[in-house]
Motif scaffolding. Structure first.
Motif, mmCIF file in Angstrom:
data_model
loop_
_atom_site.group_PDB
_atom_site.id
_atom_site.type_symbol
_atom_site.label_atom_id
_atom_site.label_comp_id
_atom_site.label_asym_id
_atom_site.label_seq_id
_atom_site.Cartn_x
_atom_site.Cartn_y
_atom_site.Cartn_z
ATOM 1 N N LYS A 43 -9.479 0.684 11.032
ATOM 2 C CA LYS A 43 -8.771 -0.452 10.733
ATOM 3 C C LYS A 43 -9.001 -0.830 9.251
ATOM 4 O O LYS A 43 -8.076 -1.445 8.589
ATOM 5 C CB LYS A 43 -9.605 -1.315 11.701
ATOM 6 C CG LYS A 43 -8.808 -2.881 11.588
ATOM 7 C CD LYS A 43 -9.403 -3.793 12.668
ATOM 8 C CE LYS A 43 -8.834 -5.231 12.604
ATOM 9 N NZ LYS A 43 -9.634 -6.016 13.528
ATOM 10 N N GLU A 44 -10.198 -0.729 8.551
ATOM 11 C CA GLU A 44 -10.464 -0.938 7.445
ATOM 12 C C GLU A 44 -9.648 -0.121 6.301
ATOM 13 O O GLU A 44 -9.098 -0.598 5.274
ATOM 14 C CB GLU A 44 -11.821 -0.780 7.047
ATOM 15 C CG GLU A 44 -12.682 -1.855 7.613
ATOM 16 C CD GLU A 44 -14.172 -1.651 7.211
ATOM 17 O OE1 GLU A 44 -14.640 -0.608 6.504
ATOM 18 O OE2 GLU A 44 -15.184 -2.355 7.705
ATOM 19 N N ARG A 45 -9.260 1.004 6.674
ATOM 20 C CA ARG A 45 -8.509 1.965 5.763
ATOM 21 C C ARG A 45 -7.180 1.481 5.691
ATOM 22 O O ARG A 45 -6.504 1.802 4.782
ATOM 23 C CB ARG A 45 -8.281 3.298 6.623
ATOM 24 C CG ARG A 45 -7.739 4.278 5.621
ATOM 25 C CD ARG A 45 -7.784 5.782 6.541
ATOM 26 N NE ARG A 45 -9.060 6.223 6.696
ATOM 27 C CZ ARG A 45 -9.464 7.363 7.624
ATOM 28 N NH1 ARG A 45 -8.340 8.063 8.181
ATOM 29 N NH2 ARG A 45 -10.801 7.910 7.761
ATOM 30 N N GLU A 46 -6.586 0.615 6.698
ATOM 31 C CA GLU A 46 -5.380 0.061 6.668
ATOM 32 C C GLU A 46 -5.209 -1.031 5.516
ATOM 33 O O GLU A 46 -4.012 -1.605 5.127
ATOM 34 C CB GLU A 46 -4.565 -0.482 7.767
ATOM 35 C CG GLU A 46 -4.615 0.675 8.957
ATOM 36 C CD GLU A 46 -3.590 1.813 8.390
ATOM 37 O OE1 GLU A 46 -2.639 1.519 7.615
ATOM 38 O OE2 GLU A 46 -4.013 3.044 8.634
ATOM 39 N N ARG A 47 -6.239 -1.554 4.923
ATOM 40 C CA ARG A 47 -6.268 -2.665 4.062
ATOM 41 C C ARG A 47 -5.668 -2.229 2.799
ATOM 42 O O ARG A 47 -5.701 -1.098 2.494
ATOM 43 C CB ARG A 47 -7.682 -3.197 3.838
ATOM 44 C CG ARG A 47 -8.276 -3.708 5.237
ATOM 45 C CD ARG A 47 -9.779 -4.192 4.819
ATOM 46 N NE ARG A 47 -10.056 -4.516 3.530
ATOM 47 C CZ ARG A 47 -11.341 -4.389 2.890
ATOM 48 N NH1 ARG A 47 -12.088 -3.957 3.524
ATOM 49 N NH2 ARG A 47 -11.609 -4.910 1.902
ATOM 50 N N PRO A 48 -4.932 -3.133 2.282
ATOM 51 C CA PRO A 48 -4.201 -2.893 1.159
ATOM 52 C C PRO A 48 -5.146 -2.404 -0.303
ATOM 53 O O PRO A 48 -4.700 -1.749 -1.108
ATOM 54 C CB PRO A 48 -3.289 -4.247 0.638
ATOM 55 C CG PRO A 48 -4.155 -5.391 1.263
ATOM 56 C CD PRO A 48 -4.663 -4.584 2.517
ATOM 57 N N GLY A 49 -6.179 -3.126 -0.208
ATOM 58 C CA GLY A 49 -7.078 -2.557 -1.315
ATOM 59 C C GLY A 49 -7.631 -1.366 -1.347
ATOM 60 O O GLY A 49 -8.486 -0.777 -2.278
ATOM 61 N N VAL A 50 -7.527 -0.472 -0.205
ATOM 62 C CA VAL A 50 -8.277 0.863 -0.107
ATOM 63 C C VAL A 50 -7.337 2.013 -0.774
ATOM 64 O O VAL A 50 -6.149 1.992 -0.351
ATOM 65 C CB VAL A 50 -8.392 1.060 1.388
ATOM 66 C CG1 VAL A 50 -9.116 2.516 1.647
ATOM 67 C CG2 VAL A 50 -9.281 0.108 2.002
ATOM 68 N N VAL A 51 -7.949 2.809 -1.723
ATOM 69 C CA VAL A 51 -7.346 4.030 -2.215
ATOM 70 C C VAL A 51 -7.720 5.152 -1.470
ATOM 71 O O VAL A 51 -9.056 5.421 -1.401
ATOM 72 C CB VAL A 51 -7.655 3.913 -3.752
ATOM 73 C CG1 VAL A 51 -6.999 5.034 -4.315
ATOM 74 C CG2 VAL A 51 -7.114 2.615 -4.525
ATOM 75 N N GLU A 52 -6.852 6.017 -1.060
ATOM 76 C CA GLU A 52 -7.183 7.194 -0.408
ATOM 77 C C GLU A 52 -7.304 8.269 -1.323
ATOM 78 O O GLU A 52 -6.420 8.572 -2.288
ATOM 79 C CB GLU A 52 -6.101 7.548 0.540
ATOM 80 C CG GLU A 52 -6.562 8.664 1.687
ATOM 81 C CD GLU A 52 -5.385 8.842 2.526
ATOM 82 O OE1 GLU A 52 -5.375 10.012 2.915
ATOM 83 O OE2 GLU A 52 -4.837 7.957 3.046
ATOM 84 N N LEU A 53 -8.607 8.800 -1.460
ATOM 85 C CA LEU A 53 -8.704 10.034 -2.378
ATOM 86 C C LEU A 53 -8.256 11.240 -1.648
ATOM 87 O O LEU A 53 -8.780 11.554 -0.382
ATOM 88 C CB LEU A 53 -10.156 9.995 -2.891
ATOM 89 C CG LEU A 53 -10.545 8.907 -3.476
ATOM 90 C CD1 LEU A 53 -12.248 8.950 -3.561
ATOM 91 C CD2 LEU A 53 -9.844 8.298 -4.656
ATOM 92 N N LYS A 54 -7.794 12.368 -2.398
ATOM 93 C CA LYS A 54 -7.359 13.550 -1.868
ATOM 94 C C LYS A 54 -8.063 14.672 -2.850
ATOM 95 O O LYS A 54 -8.164 14.435 -4.075
ATOM 96 C CB LYS A 54 -5.932 13.622 -1.874
ATOM 97 C CG LYS A 54 -5.119 12.726 -1.061
ATOM 98 C CD LYS A 54 -3.799 13.259 -0.538
ATOM 99 C CE LYS A 54 -3.263 11.923 0.273
ATOM 100 N NZ LYS A 54 -2.531 12.226 1.217
#
Length: 73
Positions: A43-54
């Motif tokens: 649920k927190e991962r869907e927040r707009p301020g979260v940047v996904e690192l690859k």
């Protein structure tokens, strides 16, 4: 002699059953906690301020190219 053996078997059986029940209860409780933690993280991962690192080719984690990441720049 046989009565004494039956009493010991009954006592050890009750102890075994009780310990087994406690372990099953603990496993179920920890599974519930893990599931709740995972749901919260998703649920927190869907927040707009979260940047996904690859992981990049050199092994370093960098922001991905997702549209969600571009919105935050």
């Amino acid at each position: 002699m046989i009565v004494r053996l039956l009493i010991y078997l009954l006592i050890f059986g009750a102890i075994y059953w009780g310990v087994r029940r406690i372990l099953v209860d603990w496993r179920n409780r920890f599974a519930e906690v893990d599931k709740a933690t995972r749901e919260r993280d998703l649920k927190e991962r869907e927040r707009p301020g979260v940047v996904e690192l690859k992981r990049d080719k050199d092994g370093v984690f960098r922001p991905g190219d997702d549209k969600k990441d571009e919105d935050n720049k």
